[in-house]
Design a protein around this motif. Structure first.
Motif, PDB file in Angstrom:
ATOM      1  N   SER A   1       0.849  -1.187   0.000  1.00 12.35           N
ATOM      2  CA  SER A   1       0.000   0.000   0.000  1.00 12.35           C
ATOM      3  C   SER A   1       0.884   1.237   0.000  1.00 12.35           C
ATOM      4  O   SER A   1       1.988   1.229   0.559  1.00 12.35           O
ATOM      5  CB  SER A   1      -0.893   0.013   1.247  1.00 12.35           C
ATOM      6  N   VAL A   2       0.407   2.317  -0.609  1.00 16.07           N
ATOM      7  CA  VAL A   2       1.169   3.566  -0.574  1.00 16.07           C
ATOM      8  C   VAL A   2       1.082   4.221   0.798  1.00 16.07           C
ATOM      9  O   VAL A   2       1.821   5.163   1.076  1.00 16.07           O
ATOM     10  CB  VAL A   2       0.686   4.548  -1.664  1.00 16.07           C
ATOM     11  N   LYS A   3       0.206   3.718   1.653  1.00 18.28           N
ATOM     12  CA  LYS A   3       0.132   4.198   3.028  1.00 18.28           C
ATOM     13  C   LYS A   3       1.078   3.385   3.899  1.00 18.28           C
ATOM     14  O   LYS A   3       1.124   2.158   3.794  1.00 18.28           O
ATOM     15  CB  LYS A   3      -1.294   4.105   3.559  1.00 18.28           C
ATOM     16  N   ASP A   4       1.806   4.046   4.766  1.00 22.91           N
ATOM     17  CA  ASP A   4       2.752   3.364   5.635  1.00 22.91           C
ATOM     18  C   ASP A   4       2.042   2.468   6.647  1.00 22.91           C
ATOM     19  O   ASP A   4       0.948   2.799   7.143  1.00 22.91           O
ATOM     20  CB  ASP A   4       3.601   4.386   6.394  1.00 22.91           C
ATOM     21  N   ASN A   5       2.696   1.328   6.947  1.00 26.67           N
ATOM     22  CA  ASN A   5       2.275   0.446   8.039  1.00 26.67           C
ATOM     23  C   ASN A   5       0.861  -0.109   7.861  1.00 26.67           C
ATOM     24  O   ASN A   5       0.151  -0.342   8.843  1.00 26.67           O
ATOM     25  CB  ASN A   5       2.378   1.173   9.390  1.00 26.67           C
ATOM     26  N   VAL A   6       0.467  -0.340   6.609  1.00 21.67           N
ATOM     27  CA  VAL A   6      -0.826  -0.962   6.320  1.00 21.67           C
ATOM     28  C   VAL A   6      -0.575  -2.386   5.846  1.00 21.67           C
ATOM     29  O   VAL A   6      -0.019  -2.588   4.758  1.00 21.67           O
ATOM     30  CB  VAL A   6      -1.610  -0.167   5.255  1.00 21.67           C
ATOM     31  N   PRO A   7      -0.947  -3.414   6.624  1.00 19.99           N
ATOM     32  CA  PRO A   7      -0.688  -4.796   6.210  1.00 19.99           C
ATOM     33  C   PRO A   7      -1.476  -5.173   4.953  1.00 19.99           C
ATOM     34  O   PRO A   7      -2.637  -4.800   4.787  1.00 19.99           O
ATOM     35  CB  PRO A   7      -1.157  -5.624   7.418  1.00 19.99           C
ATOM     36  N   VAL A   8      -0.795  -5.900   4.067  1.00 18.75           N
ATOM     37  CA  VAL A   8      -1.386  -6.446   2.846  1.00 18.75           C
ATOM     38  C   VAL A   8      -0.955  -7.900   2.751  1.00 18.75           C
ATOM     39  O   VAL A   8       0.149  -8.254   3.163  1.00 18.75           O
ATOM     40  CB  VAL A   8      -0.922  -5.656   1.602  1.00 18.75           C
TER      41      VAL A   8
ATOM     42  N   MET B   1       0.991 -17.904   1.682  1.00 21.74           N
ATOM     43  CA  MET B   1       0.639 -16.501   1.935  1.00 21.74           C
ATOM     44  C   MET B   1       1.891 -15.724   2.296  1.00 21.74           C
ATOM     45  O   MET B   1       2.861 -16.271   2.824  1.00 21.74           O
ATOM     46  CB  MET B   1      -0.405 -16.381   3.050  1.00 21.74           C
ATOM     47  N   ASN B   2       1.855 -14.444   1.974  1.00 25.52           N
ATOM     48  CA  ASN B   2       2.912 -13.517   2.361  1.00 25.52           C
ATOM     49  C   ASN B   2       2.224 -12.293   2.942  1.00 25.52           C
ATOM     50  O   ASN B   2       1.395 -11.668   2.270  1.00 25.52           O
ATOM     51  CB  ASN B   2       3.781 -13.142   1.158  1.00 25.52           C
ATOM     52  N   ILE B   3       2.538 -11.983   4.197  1.00 25.47           N
ATOM     53  CA  ILE B   3       1.950 -10.805   4.839  1.00 25.47           C
ATOM     54  C   ILE B   3       3.025  -9.738   4.950  1.00 25.47           C
ATOM     55  O   ILE B   3       4.133  -9.999   5.409  1.00 25.47           O
ATOM     56  CB  ILE B   3       1.328 -11.159   6.207  1.00 25.47           C
ATOM     57  N   ARG B   4       2.703  -8.549   4.486  1.00 27.69           N
ATOM     58  CA  ARG B   4       3.717  -7.511   4.285  1.00 27.69           C
ATOM     59  C   ARG B   4       3.172  -6.126   4.603  1.00 27.69           C
ATOM     60  O   ARG B   4       1.952  -5.919   4.673  1.00 27.69           O
ATOM     61  CB  ARG B   4       4.192  -7.544   2.836  1.00 27.69           C
ATOM     62  N   GLN B   5       4.093  -5.195   4.729  1.00 23.63           N
ATOM     63  CA  GLN B   5       3.734  -3.783   4.804  1.00 23.63           C
ATOM     64  C   GLN B   5       4.914  -2.963   4.299  1.00 23.63           C
ATOM     65  O   GLN B   5       6.041  -3.457   4.213  1.00 23.63           O
ATOM     66  CB  GLN B   5       3.368  -3.367   6.224  1.00 23.63           C
ATOM     67  N   CYS B   6       4.632  -1.718   3.959  1.00 21.37           N
ATOM     68  CA  CYS B   6       5.669  -0.830   3.436  1.00 21.37           C
ATOM     69  C   CYS B   6       5.794   0.400   4.317  1.00 21.37           C
ATOM     70  O   CYS B   6       4.843   0.801   5.008  1.00 21.37           O
ATOM     71  CB  CYS B   6       5.346  -0.392   2.013  1.00 21.37           C
ATOM     72  N   GLY B   7       6.977   0.981   4.274  1.00 26.86           N
ATOM     73  CA  GLY B   7       7.225   2.239   4.962  1.00 26.86           C
ATOM     74  C   GLY B   7       8.015   3.171   4.066  1.00 26.86           C
ATOM     75  O   GLY B   7       8.847   2.735   3.261  1.00 26.86           O
ATOM     76  N   THR B   8       7.767   4.452   4.183  1.00 24.18           N
ATOM     77  CA  THR B   8       8.466   5.450   3.383  1.00 24.18           C
ATOM     78  C   THR B   8       9.884   5.646   3.901  1.00 24.18           C
ATOM     79  O   THR B   8      10.113   5.693   5.120  1.00 24.18           O
ATOM     80  CB  THR B   8       7.712   6.787   3.430  1.00 24.18           C
ATOM     81  N   VAL B   9      10.836   5.725   2.992  1.00 20.33           N
ATOM     82  CA  VAL B   9      12.232   5.983   3.342  1.00 20.33           C
ATOM     83  C   VAL B   9      12.740   7.132   2.475  1.00 20.33           C
ATOM     84  O   VAL B   9      12.283   7.322   1.347  1.00 20.33           O
ATOM     85  CB  VAL B   9      13.121   4.733   3.143  1.00 20.33           C
TER      86      VAL B   9
ATOM     87  N   ARG C   1      10.365   0.913   1.546  1.00 21.67           N
ATOM     88  CA  ARG C   1      10.939  -0.391   1.889  1.00 21.67           C
ATOM     89  C   ARG C   1       9.805  -1.315   2.280  1.00 21.67           C
ATOM     90  O   ARG C   1       8.884  -0.908   3.008  1.00 21.67           O
ATOM     91  CB  ARG C   1      11.923  -0.256   3.052  1.00 21.67           C
ATOM     92  N   MET C   2       9.862  -2.549   1.798  1.00 18.93           N
ATOM     93  CA  MET C   2       8.832  -3.529   2.109  1.00 18.93           C
ATOM     94  C   MET C   2       9.405  -4.613   3.013  1.00 18.93           C
ATOM     95  O   MET C   2      10.508  -5.109   2.789  1.00 18.93           O
ATOM     96  CB  MET C   2       8.273  -4.169   0.832  1.00 18.93           C
TER      97      MET C   2
ATOM     98  N   GLY D   1      -3.693   7.855  -9.554  1.00 17.55           N
ATOM     99  CA  GLY D   1      -2.923   8.427  -8.462  1.00 17.55           C
ATOM    100  C   GLY D   1      -3.662   8.524  -7.155  1.00 17.55           C
ATOM    101  O   GLY D   1      -3.051   8.844  -6.128  1.00 17.55           O
ATOM    102  N   SER D   2      -4.956   8.223  -7.129  1.00 20.11           N
ATOM    103  CA  SER D   2      -5.729   8.341  -5.887  1.00 20.11           C
ATOM    104  C   SER D   2      -5.915   7.014  -5.170  1.00 20.11           C
ATOM    105  O   SER D   2      -6.435   6.986  -4.051  1.00 20.11           O
ATOM    106  CB  SER D   2      -7.107   8.954  -6.184  1.00 20.11           C
ATOM    107  N   THR D   3      -5.512   5.875  -5.788  1.00 22.66           N
ATOM    108  CA  THR D   3      -5.721   4.572  -5.161  1.00 22.66           C
ATOM    109  C   THR D   3      -4.496   4.168  -4.350  1.00 22.66           C
ATOM    110  O   THR D   3      -3.364   4.547  -4.662  1.00 22.66           O
ATOM    111  CB  THR D   3      -6.028   3.497  -6.212  1.00 22.66           C
ATOM    112  N   ASP D   4      -4.726   3.359  -3.308  1.00 22.26           N
ATOM    113  CA  ASP D   4      -3.653   2.978  -2.395  1.00 22.26           C
ATOM    114  C   ASP D   4      -2.915   1.718  -2.822  1.00 22.26           C
ATOM    115  O   ASP D   4      -1.722   1.569  -2.575  1.00 22.26           O
ATOM    116  CB  ASP D   4      -4.212   2.758  -0.986  1.00 22.26           C
ATOM    117  N   THR D   5      -3.622   0.760  -3.410  1.00 21.36           N
ATOM    118  CA  THR D   5      -3.021  -0.493  -3.857  1.00 21.36           C
ATOM    119  C   THR D   5      -3.512  -0.804  -5.261  1.00 21.36           C
ATOM    120  O   THR D   5      -4.421  -0.153  -5.778  1.00 21.36           O
ATOM    121  CB  THR D   5      -3.385  -1.677  -2.935  1.00 21.36           C
ATOM    122  N   ALA D   6      -2.927  -1.835  -5.853  1.00 16.02           N
ATOM    123  CA  ALA D   6      -3.250  -2.173  -7.243  1.00 16.02           C
ATOM    124  C   ALA D   6      -4.240  -3.316  -7.370  1.00 16.02           C
ATOM    125  O   ALA D   6      -4.663  -3.644  -8.465  1.00 16.02           O
ATOM    126  CB  ALA D   6      -1.966  -2.547  -7.986  1.00 16.02           C
ATOM    127  N   ASP D   7      -4.598  -3.974  -6.234  1.00 13.20           N
ATOM    128  CA  ASP D   7      -5.445  -5.162  -6.296  1.00 13.20           C
ATOM    129  C   ASP D   7      -4.845  -6.160  -7.294  1.00 13.20           C
ATOM    130  O   ASP D   7      -5.489  -6.606  -8.239  1.00 13.20           O
ATOM    131  CB  ASP D   7      -6.868  -4.792  -6.695  1.00 13.20           C
TER     132      ASP D   7
END
Length: 300
Positions: free
Chosen positions: A47-54, A80-88, A98-99, A209-215
């Protein structure tokens, strides 16, 4: 201004322009723009939002390939792979992400679909303990709009094909096998595999540009050595795994049976690692070695 400085200035201007545009309404991301390419890459993975699990969830099949005999359907797989991203941020390379993640994959009976605890090797007739994939962590290097050598970031081979965005990734692996000795440069036995990922998503969602993930959807092929717990020794042959899956909203969206097993046996995998996780990555081979070493150290 240096080439790197010029690229950094262009990227910074692009980022500011993007923020202004997003305030006025959604804009279309441009794959040729390094900052937008970073955003697209991030949307395809998390997700383009930090600390949101996908979560990515997949199912498939595993086959043997041995010279001189037909391929065998050995297992079904569910993972399954559980992940999140953070801005660096980096003063030279700009703003990226970083994921971090954890991943599980269960080997299943191809007839019943039941998760296997024991498996009878059809070549040796030996019954062995099954060690499922439980890699924690599986983290990636940061992605920035400016590369380590100053080059602008681009997603390799990414393309829009009609209504679909595609992002193929080939990962050739050839490195020292953690189950081998210190002389692999001389006698071989290094770990050798190929991972092939084909990610896809609707282009309209990816480039919005307004969506958080790509599904996103993913197709995954793995060509690799025998799984170590199969106890195949030096028998010629390899494994071929083929699976398909998709991005889910989070852990609660996994199939109930898988979710219940994870909660009971692998509770750490209900959430991703923290985005500042600095542990070395785990692989199926390093995890197996730790399990075998721990079991060998237990008193009789």
């Amino acid at each position: 201004m240096s080439a790197r400085g010029t690229i950094r200035a262009l990227v910074t201007a692009s980022a500011v322009s993007g923020l202004l545009a997003s305030g006025a309404g959604a804009r279309t991301l441009d794959l040729a723009d390094p900052q937008d390419a970073v955003t697209v890459s991030r949307k395809m993975g998390c997700s383009v939002k930090d600390n949101v699990p996908v979560v990515f969830h997949w199912t498939g099949r595993a086959y043997s390939r041995v010279p001189g005999e037909p391929d065998r359907h050995l297992f079904d797989v569910e993972g399954m792979n559980i992940r999140q991203c953070g801005t660096v941020t980096d003063p030279e390379r700009g703003t990226g992400y970083r994921m971090v993640s954890r991943e599980l994959m269960f080997y299943q009976d191809p007839e019943t679909g039941a998760v296997l605890d024991r498996w009878t090797n059809p070549w040796s007739d030996e019954t062995v303990k099954v060690y499922h994939v439980a890699n924690d962590p599986v983290n990636m290097h940061p992605v920035y709009p400016v590369g380590a050598g100053g080059e602008p970031y681009a997603i390799p081979n990414a393309a829009v094909k009609g209504r679909w965005f595609s992002m193929p990734i080939e990962v050739p692996l050839f490195y020292r096998n953690p189950l081998g000795g210190a002389y692999q440069d001389y006698v071989g036995n290094k770990y050798h595999a190929m991972e092939i990922f084909d990610f896809s998503a609707e282009a309209e969602t990816v480039l919005d540009g307004s969506t958080d993930t790509a599904d996103a959807f993913v197709a995954w092929v793995r060509i690799a050595d025998w799984l170590p717990w199969m106890k195949m020794g030096g028998r010629p042959g390899m494994m071929v795994l083929n699976a398909t899956g998709r991005m889910l909203g989070g852990f609660s969206d996994l199939p109930p049976a898988m979710r219940e097993r994870i909660e009971a046996d692998y509770p750490a995998f209900t959430a991703p690692p923290p985005v500042d996780d600095r542990r070395p990555n785990e692989t199926s081979w390093t995890y197996f070695k730790k399990q075998i070493d721990a079991e060998s150290a237990r008193p009789e």
